[in-house]
Design a protein around this motif. Structure first.
Motif, mmCIF file in Angstrom:
data_model
loop_
_atom_site.group_PDB
_atom_site.id
_atom_site.type_symbol
_atom_site.label_atom_id
_atom_site.label_comp_id
_atom_site.label_asym_id
_atom_site.label_seq_id
_atom_site.Cartn_x
_atom_site.Cartn_y
_atom_site.Cartn_z
ATOM 1 N N ALA B 146 12.133 48.870 33.444
ATOM 2 C CA ALA B 146 11.941 47.505 33.951
ATOM 3 C C ALA B 146 12.011 47.508 35.477
ATOM 4 C CB ALA B 146 13.008 46.588 33.367
ATOM 5 N N ILE B 147 10.939 47.984 36.111
ATOM 6 C CA ILE B 147 10.939 47.968 37.580
ATOM 7 C C ILE B 147 9.893 46.985 38.108
ATOM 8 C CG2 ILE B 147 11.866 50.299 37.835
ATOM 9 C CD1 ILE B 147 9.032 51.228 38.493
ATOM 10 N N GLY B 148 9.484 46.081 37.240
ATOM 11 C CA GLY B 148 8.601 44.998 37.676
ATOM 12 C C GLY B 148 7.133 45.357 37.766
ATOM 13 N N LEU B 149 6.724 46.447 37.108
ATOM 14 C CA LEU B 149 5.296 46.791 37.120
ATOM 15 C C LEU B 149 4.527 45.815 36.229
ATOM 16 C CD1 LEU B 149 5.482 50.688 36.849
ATOM 17 C CD2 LEU B 149 4.692 49.360 38.811
ATOM 18 N N PRO B 150 3.348 45.371 36.674
ATOM 19 C CA PRO B 150 2.587 44.418 35.856
ATOM 20 C C PRO B 150 2.013 45.082 34.618
ATOM 21 C CG PRO B 150 1.279 45.111 37.738
ATOM 22 C CD PRO B 150 2.620 45.759 37.896
ATOM 23 N N GLN B 151 1.895 44.326 33.555
ATOM 24 C CA GLN B 151 1.315 44.837 32.307
ATOM 25 C C GLN B 151 0.211 43.888 31.856
ATOM 26 O OE1 GLN B 151 2.058 47.624 30.712
ATOM 27 N NE2 GLN B 151 4.188 48.178 31.101
ATOM 28 N N GLY B 152 -0.678 44.376 31.043
ATOM 29 C CA GLY B 152 -1.715 43.527 30.458
ATOM 30 C C GLY B 152 -3.006 43.554 31.241
ATOM 31 N N GLY B 153 -4.045 43.054 30.607
ATOM 32 C CA GLY B 153 -5.350 43.025 31.243
ATOM 33 C C GLY B 153 -5.401 41.969 32.340
ATOM 34 N N SER B 154 -6.255 42.217 33.316
ATOM 35 C CA SER B 154 -6.403 41.250 34.401
ATOM 36 C C SER B 154 -7.285 40.080 33.930
ATOM 37 C CB SER B 154 -7.048 41.940 35.612
ATOM 38 O OG SER B 154 -7.485 40.969 36.522
ATOM 39 N N ILE B 155 -6.677 38.914 33.828
ATOM 40 C CA ILE B 155 -7.406 37.719 33.366
ATOM 41 C C ILE B 155 -8.505 37.378 34.375
ATOM 42 C CG2 ILE B 155 -7.172 35.275 32.772
ATOM 43 C CD1 ILE B 155 -5.674 37.050 30.852
ATOM 44 N N TRP B 156 -8.175 37.574 35.645
ATOM 45 C CA TRP B 156 -9.124 37.235 36.708
ATOM 46 C C TRP B 156 -10.415 38.053 36.555
ATOM 47 C CZ3 TRP B 156 -11.451 39.922 40.742
ATOM 48 C CH2 TRP B 156 -12.110 39.118 41.691
ATOM 49 N N VAL B 157 -10.252 39.364 36.378
ATOM 50 C CA VAL B 157 -11.426 40.237 36.216
ATOM 51 C C VAL B 157 -12.198 39.836 34.959
ATOM 52 C CG1 VAL B 157 -12.170 42.623 35.780
ATOM 53 C CG2 VAL B 157 -10.374 42.166 37.451
ATOM 54 N N GLU B 158 -11.465 39.575 33.900
ATOM 55 C CA GLU B 158 -12.095 39.221 32.624
ATOM 56 C C GLU B 158 -12.940 37.948 32.764
ATOM 57 O OE1 GLU B 158 -9.655 39.876 29.117
ATOM 58 O OE2 GLU B 158 -10.404 37.992 28.284
ATOM 59 N N GLU B 159 -12.348 36.924 33.376
ATOM 60 C CA GLU B 159 -13.069 35.645 33.501
ATOM 61 C C GLU B 159 -14.236 35.763 34.483
ATOM 62 O OE1 GLU B 159 -10.100 32.768 34.465
ATOM 63 O OE2 GLU B 159 -9.416 32.589 32.381
ATOM 64 N N PHE B 160 -13.997 36.496 35.559
ATOM 65 C CA PHE B 160 -15.021 36.645 36.595
ATOM 66 C C PHE B 160 -16.262 37.366 36.077
ATOM 67 C CE2 PHE B 160 -16.806 38.720 40.429
ATOM 68 C CZ PHE B 160 -17.032 37.587 41.198
ATOM 69 N N THR B 161 -16.051 38.315 35.159
ATOM 70 C CA THR B 161 -17.168 39.141 34.691
ATOM 71 C C THR B 161 -17.715 38.709 33.331
ATOM 72 O OG1 THR B 161 -15.584 40.694 33.749
ATOM 73 C CG2 THR B 161 -16.397 41.188 35.952
ATOM 74 N N SER B 162 -17.078 37.739 32.711
ATOM 75 C CA SER B 162 -17.498 37.379 31.346
ATOM 76 C C SER B 162 -18.909 36.791 31.306
ATOM 77 C CB SER B 162 -16.498 36.413 30.716
ATOM 78 O OG SER B 162 -16.430 35.241 31.501
ATOM 79 N N GLY B 163 -19.378 36.271 32.425
ATOM 80 C CA GLY B 163 -20.714 35.681 32.442
ATOM 81 C C GLY B 163 -21.837 36.695 32.611
ATOM 82 N N LEU B 164 -21.470 37.976 32.802
ATOM 83 C CA LEU B 164 -22.499 38.992 33.053
ATOM 84 C C LEU B 164 -23.351 39.294 31.823
ATOM 85 C CD1 LEU B 164 -20.425 41.528 35.207
ATOM 86 C CD2 LEU B 164 -22.197 39.965 36.010
ATOM 87 N N GLY B 165 -22.740 39.160 30.637
ATOM 88 C CA GLY B 165 -23.467 39.482 29.410
ATOM 89 C C GLY B 165 -23.646 38.255 28.546
ATOM 90 N N GLY B 166 -24.098 38.486 27.333
ATOM 91 C CA GLY B 166 -24.310 37.369 26.418
ATOM 92 C C GLY B 166 -23.037 36.999 25.682
ATOM 93 N N ASP B 167 -23.227 36.418 24.476
ATOM 94 C CA ASP B 167 -22.081 35.959 23.691
ATOM 95 C C ASP B 167 -21.178 37.103 23.246
ATOM 96 O OD1 ASP B 167 -22.845 33.399 23.968
ATOM 97 O OD2 ASP B 167 -23.883 33.242 22.035
ATOM 98 N N GLY B 168 -21.771 38.269 23.063
ATOM 99 C CA GLY B 168 -20.990 39.397 22.567
ATOM 100 C C GLY B 168 -20.215 40.121 23.645
#
Lengths: 427, 332
Positions: B146-168
């Protein structure tokens, strides 16, 4: 003359020493070191502490004290076999190898030596057929039962209909991890769900590809057959991709506290199967008072009441009940391994007996017979509450689909009997 | 753009990030091999030991408490305090420097001039010894880092790039921990290069790496340099242990991360820091892309381990010294 003198001295010595105190020798093939120690240590603590409790409270089993011989295997098959060879001559009554790999190596050895083996929820699944595997017992449940229990739980969650659903199996790429595949394929055909298989190479530290695939394909549920570091990484990766944790179910070797704590709050809601219910049993208080407080704990006491500690304790209880059975059947207290085998085959675990032992509802009710060494095959589903740091039993014990599993067991055990020149039958 | 194409790019990005983590482990091997010709089998265990020590210090755990309790019958487990992460990292580094000194003082000082295979065998012994000491010191349970390292996917990257492709297409997944690991690895490599180029000790280290005899003749202490190199390898091990330990908890399987570094070394060469980085990236991308395009769809998956070694083997056949390794020319 000299020989007569020596014989007289020996006789006098023996008489002076009084009647020989028989001991019930129980080897504990443990693993407290290495990559799998986090799983092996609590099981071994629970296994030994229960026998220590019987010694402290009841003077052993039927008046005979229990002597535990611990041997460190490091979860290594070769070392496990060495441990077996090193301990069997001590008068070992029953083995609990705690490793599928070691179990496979010991099946022919223990059979030849006439020593019973209990492989609780692991090992060779078709050992449930006692007519082929006379000396091996895998009650109360096996891997195929686990796969079926998971599917039955999901059926229940989905109003009895899984058609059109997708279930992904994330499994350790080993004989152990591949165990549920055949059962799940049969169940997939029967219930109309799509099964996706994702293998994870040993040790499972790197699973990015598998979880990216899950993120792309968005299965409705993920089942996991993991062990060791694979479990912790899988839970973390599932949380990372935002997979709904309540739809992620591990088997009973992927459902201990240490499997989820590294992921912190992100693991909240993760589910797993269990073959034994984990609650605060009265017997745990007795162990605390009579074993731990007396300074006779097998470990440092920190594992008391944890999932794998309780499983180890449950395994010890089943062994002790079998020994008591053997003593009753044969009318002697100093039982032999063959007698213990008879006791195992006559085991009848009832709700009343579990309550009497201070473990009310720890496992399902089941009876063992010559034909069925596998018990009832029931398991329950538990869920991780990260805030309180506890596993909460979600269901009662769920029965497997015997209609699917029994033919698989019959087929596999028949193949083993043919290749090993065994004529099936009861002893 | 099609979803399959975009997911292919996602696999490449994640492969690069995984490659950085492999390179972190490989770096420790390179540092020691370059300076002393020792292939350090214990590098993975050093990562484990460093991470165990870090968590133990942070949690205020009493070292060897199980042993003390067993001998003295006491019930001591921790000091009752917690140490802040930065201070704990500093203290862990001191422990790793102490370890480096001990290794040099008690093992390799006595093996000067021995065959490389003897030195390699010594590191095997060292690995098992260190694993045992780690177990005795800190216990074998899994520890949460527990040294405060971030975990999980970057929501920002996910939302920013989600429009690049179609529904899938759901946007790119990039693990925040991997992003941090990339930055840390970059800082570490730059730091090592600056240290080697612009400091007196760094230049001495390079001189030893080039020619032991020549370095000795100009007054450089080989003993000091080797302690320095093992200390740097300890630092790299700590970083690798922290990054890998943040994923899985700190546990004894961490020592197995060395297996991930071997194909990287085969590909990048045993004597090149840039080689370790490039090798890591090639292996990371190669194994992930192979799994995505061929392994999972056609071969039942779990191809990454063997594919990484196969890729390294192909490089080895055509370029035995690795991509950036020094070519050995022996004249007879």
């Amino acid at each position: 003359m000299k020989m007569k003198t020596l014989a007289a001295m020996a006789l006098a010595g023996a008489m002076a020493a009084g009647p020989a105190m028989a001991e019930l020798v129980i080897p504990d093939l443990s693993y407290r070191t290495g990559p799998y120690a986090a799983g092996g240590t609590p099981f071994s603590d629970g296994y030994q502490d229960y026998f220590n409790l019987l010694n402290a409270r009841d003077g052993g089993i039927g008046g005979e004290s229990v002597r535990i011989i611990e041997c460190e295997t490091g979860y290594n098959t070769e070392k496990g076999v060495e441990c077996y060879e090193a301990t069997k001559g001590e008068g070992a009554l029953i083995y609990q190898p705690l490793s599928t790999g070691i179990t496979y190596q010991l099946i022919p050895k223990a059979t030849a030596d006439g020593i019973p083996m209990h492989t609780m929820g692991y090992g060779r699944t078709s050992a449930a057929n006692g007519e082929v595997f006379n000396w091996v017992f895998n009650y109360p449940a096996n891997y195929w039962d686990a796969a079926s229990v998971a599917v039955n739980y999901l059926l229940d969650e989905n109003g009895g209909d899984l058609s059109g659903k997708t279930i992904a199996l994330v499994y350790h790429n080993s004989a152990y991890g591949k165990e549920p595949i055949r059962t799940l394929e049969e169940l997939s055909a029967k219930h109309g769900f799509t099964l996706t298989q994702l293998a994870v190479d040993h040790p499972g530290q790197e699973q990015k590809s598998q979880w990216l695939q899950i993120r792309r394909e968005r299965p409705d549920y993920v089942l996991m057959w993991g062990w060791g570091v694979m479990n912790q990484v899988a839970v973390q990766e599932a949380a990372n991709i935002g997979f709904p944790m309540e739809n992620f179910i591990g088997n009973w070797w992927a459902g201990a506290e240490h499997d989820v704590t590294p992921a912190g709050m992100a693991a909240n809601g993760y589910k797993s199967l269990n073959m034994n219910r984990v609650v605060d049993y009265p017997v745990l208080g007795e162990i605390k008072a009579l074993v731990h407080d007396a300074g006779n704990a097998a470990g440092d006491g920190s594992n008391l009441g944890s999932v794998l500690y309780v499983r180890g304790m449950y395994a010890a209880m089943l062994a002790a009940e079998a020994i008591a059975n053997a003593q009753e059947i044969h009318g002697v207290t100093a039982v032999t391994p063959a007698m213990v085998r008879d006791g195992m085959e006559a085991l009848d675990i009832t709700a009343a007996r579990m309550a009497e032992l201070g473990m009310d509802g720890i496992g399902p009710e089941f009876a063992v017979s010559c034909e069925n060494h596998g018990g009832s095959g029931q398991g329950l589903v538990q869920q991780w509450n990260a805030a309180d740091g506890i596993w909460v039993p979600l269901t009662d014990f769920i029965a497997p689909d015997d209609g699917v599993i029994d033919p698989l067991i019959a087929e596999d055990s028949a193949a083993f009997a043919a290749e090993s020149n065994i004529t099936p039958g009861c002893l | 753009m099609s979803a399959d194409f975009l997911y292919g790019i996602e696999v490449i990005i994640n492969g690069l990030m995984a490659g950085v983590l492999y390179a972190l482990v490989a770096l420790g091997f390179v540092l020691i091999f370059k300076a002393s010709g020792i292939f350090n089998y214990a590098q993975g265990v050093m990562a484990l030991f460093a991470a165990l020590t870090l968590v133990g210090i942070m949690e205020g755990q009493v070292p060897f408490s199980h042993l003390i309790n067993a001998i003295l019958g006491t019930e001591i487990h921790d000091f009752g305090w917690e140490v802040p992460a930065l201070l704990a990292i500093l203290l862990t580094l001191i422990v790793m420097v102490g370890f480096a000194w001990a290794v040099q003082q008690f093992v390799f000082r006595h093996l000067v001039g021995q065959e490389p295979i003897i030195l390699f065998m010594a590191t095997i012994g060292l690995a098992y010894f260190l694993e045992g000491v780690g177990d005795l010191m800190w216990g074998s349970d899994i520890k949460t880092l527990a040294i405060g390292l971030p975990q999980g996917g970057s929501i920002w990257v996910e939302e920013f790039t989600s429009g690049l492709g179609g529904d899938g297409f759901y946007g790119f997944f990039i693990d925040k921990l991997d992003m941090v690991a990339t930055i840390v690895a970059a800082v570490l490599v730059i730091g090592l290069i600056v240290f080697a180029q612009y400091t007196k000790q760094g230049r001495a280290m390079r001189a030893v790496a080039d020619d032991h005899q020549a370095a000795l003749s100009v007054g450089i202490s080989l003993n000091f340099i080797w302690v320095l190199v093992w200390s740097l390898a300890g630092l790299v091990a700590l970083v690798a242990g922290v990054m890998w330990g943040a994923k899985s908890g700190v546990q004894f399987s961490l020592s197995l991360i060395a297996l991930k570094a071997l194909p990287v070394l085969m590909l990048g060469g045993f004597t090149s820091i840039p080689g370790a980085i490039v090798g890591g990236l090639v292996i990371g991308v190669g194994e992930k892309l192979f799994e995505y395009t061929i392994g999972a769809p056609f071969l039942g998956g779990a191809t990454e381990n063997w594919f990484a070694y196969m890729l390294a083997l192909i490089f080895l056949v055509f370029r035995p010294q690795g991509l950036f390794g020094e070519k050995m020319i022996e004249r007879v």
